[in-house]
Design an enzyme around this catalytic site. Sequence first.
Site, PDB file in Angstrom:
ATOM      1  N   ASN A 254      63.405  35.591  31.743  1.00  0.00           N
ATOM      2  CA  ASN A 254      63.371  37.049  31.900  1.00  0.00           C
ATOM      3  C   ASN A 254      62.908  37.640  30.568  1.00  0.00           C
ATOM      4  OD1 ASN A 254      63.958  39.759  32.152  1.00  0.00           O
ATOM      5  ND2 ASN A 254      66.180  39.490  32.362  1.00  0.00           N
TER       6      ASN A 254
ATOM      7  N   LYS B 209      62.318  40.652  29.818  1.00  0.00           N
ATOM      8  CA  LYS B 209      62.866  42.006  29.571  1.00  0.00           C
ATOM      9  C   LYS B 209      61.754  42.946  29.074  1.00  0.00           C
ATOM     10  CE  LYS B 209      67.415  40.018  29.034  1.00  0.00           C
ATOM     11  NZ  LYS B 209      68.731  40.037  28.379  1.00  0.00           N
TER      12      LYS B 209
ATOM     13  N   HIS C 286      70.807  42.577  37.505  1.00  0.00           N
ATOM     14  CA  HIS C 286      71.019  42.095  36.138  1.00  0.00           C
ATOM     15  C   HIS C 286      72.057  42.991  35.456  1.00  0.00           C
ATOM     16  CE1 HIS C 286      70.322  41.273  31.898  1.00  0.00           C
ATOM     17  NE2 HIS C 286      69.866  40.101  32.292  1.00  0.00           N
TER      18      HIS C 286
ATOM     19  N   GLU D  67      72.199  44.333  32.666  1.00  0.00           N
ATOM     20  CA  GLU D  67      71.675  45.529  31.990  1.00  0.00           C
ATOM     21  C   GLU D  67      71.394  46.641  33.006  1.00  0.00           C
ATOM     22  OE1 GLU D  67      68.597  43.428  29.863  1.00  0.00           O
ATOM     23  OE2 GLU D  67      70.182  42.411  28.747  1.00  0.00           O
TER      24      GLU D  67
ATOM     25  N   GLU E 240      76.059  35.252  35.005  1.00  0.00           N
ATOM     26  CA  GLU E 240      75.786  35.650  33.625  1.00  0.00           C
ATOM     27  C   GLU E 240      76.959  36.455  33.089  1.00  0.00           C
ATOM     28  OE1 GLU E 240      71.288  35.691  32.852  1.00  0.00           O
ATOM     29  OE2 GLU E 240      71.799  37.628  33.686  1.00  0.00           O
TER      30      GLU E 240
ATOM     31  N   GLY F 218      72.595  37.740  25.172  1.00  0.00           N
ATOM     32  CA  GLY F 218      71.956  38.227  23.950  1.00  0.00           C
ATOM     33  C   GLY F 218      72.890  38.251  22.750  1.00  0.00           C
TER      34      GLY F 218
ATOM     35  N   SER G 150      72.648  33.441  26.551  1.00  0.00           N
ATOM     36  CA  SER G 150      72.398  32.679  25.320  1.00  0.00           C
ATOM     37  C   SER G 150      72.098  31.200  25.571  1.00  0.00           C
ATOM     38  CB  SER G 150      73.568  32.846  24.334  1.00  0.00           C
ATOM     39  OG  SER G 150      73.712  34.210  23.981  1.00  0.00           O
TER      40      SER G 150
HETATM   41  P1  PGA Z   1      69.905  35.836  26.838  1.00  0.00           P
HETATM   42  O1  PGA Z   1      69.713  36.736  28.169  1.00  0.00           O
HETATM   43  O2  PGA Z   1      69.408  34.460  27.196  1.00  0.00           O
HETATM   44  O3  PGA Z   1      69.064  36.511  25.796  1.00  0.00           O
HETATM   45  O4  PGA Z   1      71.359  35.839  26.526  1.00  0.00           O
HETATM   46  C1  PGA Z   1      70.031  36.234  29.433  1.00  0.00           C
HETATM   47  C2  PGA Z   1      69.743  37.274  30.474  1.00  0.00           C
HETATM   48  O5  PGA Z   1      69.904  38.468  30.194  1.00  0.00           O
HETATM   49  O6  PGA Z   1      69.346  36.937  31.619  1.00  0.00           O
END
Ligand code: PGA
Length: 250
Positions: free
Chosen positions: A9, A11, A94, A96, A166, A172, A212
Amino acid sequence: MRQSYVAGNWKMHKTIAEAVSLANELAEGLKRSPNKLMVAPPFTALSAVGPAIAAGGILLGAQNMASELEGAHTGEISVRMLKDLGVRVAIIGHSERRHVYNESDELINQKVQLALTEGMEVILCVGETLDEREAGDVERVVGTQLRAGLSGVENVSLDQVTIAYEPVWAIGTGKTATPEDADAVHRYIRGWFAETYESDAAENIIVQYGGSVKPDNIAALMKMENIDGALVGGASLKAETFLPICRFND
Ligand code: PGA
Protein backbone atom coordinates in the site's frame (compact mmCIF):
# COMPACT_ATOMS: atom_id res chain seq x y z
CA MET A 1 -3.55 -24.95 0.75
CA ARG A 2 -3.84 -21.17 0.99
CA GLN A 3 -1.63 -19.18 -1.39
CA SER A 4 0.64 -16.61 0.27
CA TYR A 5 -0.53 -13.09 -0.56
CA VAL A 6 1.67 -9.99 -0.16
CA ALA A 7 0.26 -6.54 -0.93
CA GLY A 8 1.93 -3.13 -0.92
CA ASN A 9 0.00 0.00 0.00
CA TRP A 10 1.88 3.04 -1.27
CA LYS A 11 -0.50 5.45 0.50
CA MET A 12 -0.03 9.12 -0.51
CA HIS A 13 3.44 8.68 -1.95
CA LYS A 14 5.00 8.90 -5.41
CA THR A 15 4.57 10.91 -8.57
CA ILE A 16 3.73 9.02 -11.76
CA ALA A 17 7.39 8.80 -12.78
CA GLU A 18 8.45 7.54 -9.33
CA ALA A 19 5.60 5.02 -9.26
CA VAL A 20 6.44 3.61 -12.71
CA SER A 21 10.10 3.32 -11.83
CA LEU A 22 9.27 1.26 -8.71
CA ALA A 23 6.67 -0.78 -10.62
CA ASN A 24 9.28 -1.71 -13.26
CA GLU A 25 11.75 -2.83 -10.61
CA LEU A 26 9.09 -4.95 -8.90
CA ALA A 27 7.88 -6.52 -12.16
CA GLU A 28 11.43 -7.46 -13.03
CA GLY A 29 12.18 -8.87 -9.58
CA LEU A 30 8.96 -10.84 -9.10
CA LYS A 31 8.43 -12.56 -12.44
CA ARG A 32 8.65 -16.08 -11.10
CA SER A 33 7.01 -15.62 -7.73
CA PRO A 34 4.72 -18.41 -6.49
CA ASN A 35 2.90 -15.85 -4.33
CA LYS A 36 -0.12 -13.72 -5.03
CA LEU A 37 1.11 -10.12 -5.20
CA MET A 38 -0.60 -6.74 -5.38
CA VAL A 39 0.40 -3.09 -5.22
CA ALA A 40 -1.92 -0.16 -4.54
CA PRO A 41 -0.40 3.06 -5.88
CA PRO A 42 -2.12 6.42 -5.42
CA PHE A 43 -5.09 6.92 -7.77
CA THR A 44 -3.10 9.33 -9.95
CA ALA A 45 -0.56 6.63 -10.84
CA LEU A 46 -2.95 3.70 -11.42
CA SER A 47 -3.12 3.96 -15.18
CA ALA A 48 0.66 4.19 -15.54
CA VAL A 49 1.49 1.45 -13.01
CA GLY A 50 -1.02 -1.10 -14.39
CA PRO A 51 0.87 -1.97 -17.61
CA ALA A 52 4.24 -1.83 -15.82
CA ILE A 53 3.34 -4.49 -13.21
CA ALA A 54 1.41 -6.79 -15.54
CA ALA A 55 4.68 -8.37 -16.73
CA GLY A 56 5.47 -9.42 -13.17
CA GLY A 57 2.03 -10.94 -12.62
CA ILE A 58 1.34 -8.34 -9.93
CA LEU A 59 -2.28 -7.28 -9.42
CA LEU A 60 -3.27 -3.61 -9.49
CA GLY A 61 -5.02 -2.42 -6.34
CA ALA A 62 -6.82 0.72 -5.17
CA GLN A 63 -6.39 2.13 -1.68
CA ASN A 64 -10.06 3.03 -1.34
CA MET A 65 -13.23 3.41 -3.41
CA ALA A 66 -16.55 5.23 -3.21
CA SER A 67 -19.56 3.65 -1.53
CA GLU A 68 -21.80 4.69 -4.44
CA LEU A 69 -21.65 3.66 -8.08
CA GLU A 70 -22.00 7.16 -9.55
CA GLY A 71 -23.55 10.54 -8.97
CA ALA A 72 -22.91 13.84 -7.24
CA HIS A 73 -19.97 12.78 -5.04
CA THR A 74 -17.26 15.37 -5.49
CA GLY A 75 -13.79 13.95 -5.07
CA GLU A 76 -14.84 10.29 -4.95
CA ILE A 77 -13.77 7.49 -7.30
CA SER A 78 -16.18 4.78 -8.38
CA VAL A 79 -15.49 1.06 -8.55
CA ARG A 80 -16.33 1.15 -12.27
CA MET A 81 -13.72 3.85 -12.88
CA LEU A 82 -11.21 1.65 -11.08
CA LYS A 83 -12.15 -1.39 -13.14
CA ASP A 84 -11.71 0.77 -16.23
CA LEU A 85 -8.06 1.20 -15.24
CA GLY A 86 -7.48 -2.50 -14.67
CA VAL A 87 -7.82 -2.40 -10.89
CA ARG A 88 -8.63 -5.87 -9.52
CA VAL A 89 -8.50 -5.34 -5.77
CA ALA A 90 -9.74 -2.59 -3.44
CA ILE A 91 -8.39 -2.05 0.08
CA ILE A 92 -11.42 -1.19 2.20
CA GLY A 93 -11.59 0.00 5.80
CA HIS A 94 -7.89 0.77 6.25
CA SER A 95 -7.34 2.14 9.74
CA GLU A 96 -6.39 5.54 8.33
CA ARG A 97 -9.78 5.65 6.58
CA ARG A 98 -11.52 4.56 9.80
CA HIS A 99 -9.68 6.78 12.25
CA VAL A 100 -8.53 9.83 10.26
CA TYR A 101 -11.45 10.05 7.81
CA ASN A 102 -14.09 8.70 10.20
CA GLU A 103 -15.34 5.89 8.01
CA SER A 104 -17.96 3.90 9.88
CA ASP A 105 -18.50 0.15 9.76
CA GLU A 106 -21.75 0.84 7.85
CA LEU A 107 -19.95 2.85 5.15
CA ILE A 108 -17.23 0.22 4.93
CA ASN A 109 -19.87 -2.49 4.51
CA GLN A 110 -21.54 -0.50 1.71
CA LYS A 111 -18.17 -0.35 -0.08
CA VAL A 112 -17.49 -4.05 0.46
CA GLN A 113 -20.89 -5.05 -0.91
CA LEU A 114 -20.57 -2.74 -3.92
CA ALA A 115 -17.06 -3.97 -4.73
CA LEU A 116 -18.12 -7.62 -4.57
CA THR A 117 -21.21 -7.03 -6.70
CA GLU A 118 -19.00 -5.35 -9.29
CA GLY A 119 -16.59 -8.30 -9.38
CA MET A 120 -13.79 -6.55 -7.54
CA GLU A 121 -11.68 -8.35 -4.95
CA VAL A 122 -11.54 -6.76 -1.51
CA ILE A 123 -8.96 -6.57 1.26
CA LEU A 124 -11.02 -5.72 4.34
CA CYS A 125 -8.82 -4.25 7.09
CA VAL A 126 -9.60 -4.80 10.75
CA GLY A 127 -7.65 -4.09 13.91
CA GLU A 128 -7.70 -2.60 17.38
CA THR A 129 -6.20 0.57 18.83
CA LEU A 130 -3.68 0.47 21.67
CA ASP A 131 -6.37 1.46 24.22
CA GLU A 132 -8.60 -1.34 23.00
CA ARG A 133 -5.76 -3.86 23.25
CA GLU A 134 -4.85 -2.71 26.76
CA ALA A 135 -8.50 -2.99 27.79
CA GLY A 136 -8.52 -6.63 26.61
CA ASP A 137 -11.00 -5.79 23.86
CA VAL A 138 -9.18 -7.13 20.80
CA GLU A 139 -11.60 -9.94 19.92
CA ARG A 140 -14.69 -7.86 20.56
CA VAL A 141 -13.39 -5.03 18.33
CA VAL A 142 -12.19 -7.29 15.54
CA GLY A 143 -15.36 -9.40 15.74
CA THR A 144 -17.53 -6.30 15.44
CA GLN A 145 -15.54 -5.04 12.45
CA LEU A 146 -15.86 -8.41 10.71
CA ARG A 147 -19.57 -8.79 11.44
CA ALA A 148 -20.39 -5.25 10.33
CA GLY A 149 -17.96 -5.13 7.42
CA LEU A 150 -19.17 -8.41 5.94
CA SER A 151 -22.84 -7.99 6.73
CA GLY A 152 -24.88 -9.30 3.78
CA VAL A 153 -21.86 -11.01 2.19
CA GLU A 154 -22.71 -14.58 1.16
CA ASN A 155 -20.46 -17.61 1.26
CA VAL A 156 -20.14 -17.64 -2.55
CA SER A 157 -18.49 -14.22 -2.55
CA LEU A 158 -15.79 -15.11 -0.04
CA ASP A 159 -13.29 -16.09 -2.73
CA GLN A 160 -13.17 -12.35 -3.53
CA VAL A 161 -12.42 -11.46 0.09
CA THR A 162 -9.10 -11.21 1.97
CA ILE A 163 -8.86 -9.99 5.56
CA ALA A 164 -5.94 -7.85 6.73
CA TYR A 165 -5.40 -7.80 10.48
CA GLU A 166 -3.64 -4.53 11.19
CA PRO A 167 -3.32 -3.49 14.83
CA VAL A 168 -3.56 0.30 14.65
CA TRP A 169 -0.70 0.72 17.15
CA ALA A 170 1.65 -1.20 14.84
CA ILE A 171 1.04 0.80 11.65
CA GLY A 172 3.93 3.04 10.66
CA THR A 173 5.26 2.97 14.23
CA GLY A 174 8.02 0.39 13.90
CA LYS A 175 6.17 -1.70 16.54
CA THR A 176 5.17 -5.09 15.19
CA ALA A 177 2.88 -7.45 17.00
CA THR A 178 4.88 -10.52 17.97
CA PRO A 179 4.23 -13.39 15.56
CA GLU A 180 2.48 -15.23 18.43
CA ASP A 181 0.22 -12.27 19.30
CA ALA A 182 -0.65 -11.73 15.64
CA ASP A 183 -1.32 -15.43 15.13
CA ALA A 184 -3.69 -15.49 18.10
CA VAL A 185 -5.85 -12.80 16.48
CA HIS A 186 -5.61 -14.51 13.08
CA ARG A 187 -6.82 -17.72 14.74
CA TYR A 188 -9.74 -15.82 16.24
CA ILE A 189 -10.56 -14.41 12.77
CA ARG A 190 -10.49 -17.88 11.24
CA GLY A 191 -12.74 -19.13 14.02
CA TRP A 192 -15.16 -16.30 13.32
CA PHE A 193 -15.39 -17.46 9.69
CA ALA A 194 -15.96 -21.04 10.84
CA GLU A 195 -18.90 -19.93 12.97
CA THR A 196 -20.38 -17.54 10.45
CA TYR A 197 -19.97 -19.30 7.11
CA GLU A 198 -19.93 -22.78 5.56
CA SER A 199 -17.27 -25.16 6.80
CA ASP A 200 -14.58 -24.56 4.16
CA ALA A 201 -14.65 -20.76 4.61
CA ALA A 202 -12.34 -20.73 7.62
CA GLU A 203 -9.83 -22.99 5.89
CA ASN A 204 -9.82 -20.96 2.66
CA ILE A 205 -9.93 -17.35 3.84
CA ILE A 206 -6.59 -15.56 3.42
CA VAL A 207 -5.66 -13.44 6.44
CA GLN A 208 -2.80 -10.98 5.99
CA TYR A 209 -0.92 -9.28 8.81
CA GLY A 210 -0.12 -5.58 8.52
CA GLY A 211 1.82 -3.17 10.72
CA SER A 212 5.54 -2.45 10.35
CA VAL A 213 6.24 -5.55 8.26
CA LYS A 214 9.89 -5.45 7.17
CA PRO A 215 12.36 -7.77 5.42
CA ASP A 216 13.70 -8.86 8.82
CA ASN A 217 10.37 -9.84 10.41
CA ILE A 218 8.43 -11.30 7.46
CA ALA A 219 9.83 -14.83 7.76
CA ALA A 220 8.89 -15.19 11.44
CA LEU A 221 5.38 -13.88 10.77
CA MET A 222 4.86 -16.16 7.78
CA LYS A 223 5.88 -19.21 9.78
CA MET A 224 2.76 -18.88 11.91
CA GLU A 225 -0.05 -21.24 11.08
CA ASN A 226 -2.75 -18.61 10.56
CA ILE A 227 -0.75 -15.84 8.88
CA ASP A 228 -1.09 -16.12 5.11
CA GLY A 229 0.50 -12.93 3.90
CA ALA A 230 1.18 -9.28 4.58
CA LEU A 231 -0.21 -5.85 3.84
CA VAL A 232 2.85 -3.63 3.75
CA GLY A 233 3.00 0.16 3.96
CA GLY A 234 6.36 1.88 4.45
CA ALA A 235 8.50 -1.04 3.34
CA SER A 236 6.57 -1.32 0.05
CA LEU A 237 7.88 2.06 -1.13
CA LYS A 238 11.32 0.77 -2.16
CA ALA A 239 12.24 -2.26 -4.23
CA GLU A 240 15.13 -3.01 -1.89
CA THR A 241 12.73 -3.56 1.02
CA PHE A 242 9.60 -4.80 -0.77
CA LEU A 243 11.28 -7.41 -2.98
CA PRO A 244 12.70 -9.43 -0.07
CA ILE A 245 9.29 -9.35 1.67
CA CYS A 246 7.54 -10.62 -1.47
CA ARG A 247 10.22 -13.27 -1.86
CA PHE A 248 10.20 -14.42 1.78
CA ASN A 249 9.82 -18.04 0.63
CA ASP A 250 12.47 -18.04 -2.13
P1 PGA B 1 3.25 0.04 7.69
O1 PGA B 1 1.74 0.22 7.15
O2 PGA B 1 3.78 -1.21 7.04
O3 PGA B 1 3.97 1.28 7.25
O4 PGA B 1 3.17 -0.10 9.17
C1 PGA B 1 0.88 -0.88 7.04
C2 PGA B 1 -0.45 -0.42 6.50
O5 PGA B 1 -0.86 0.70 6.81
O6 PGA B 1 -1.12 -1.17 5.76
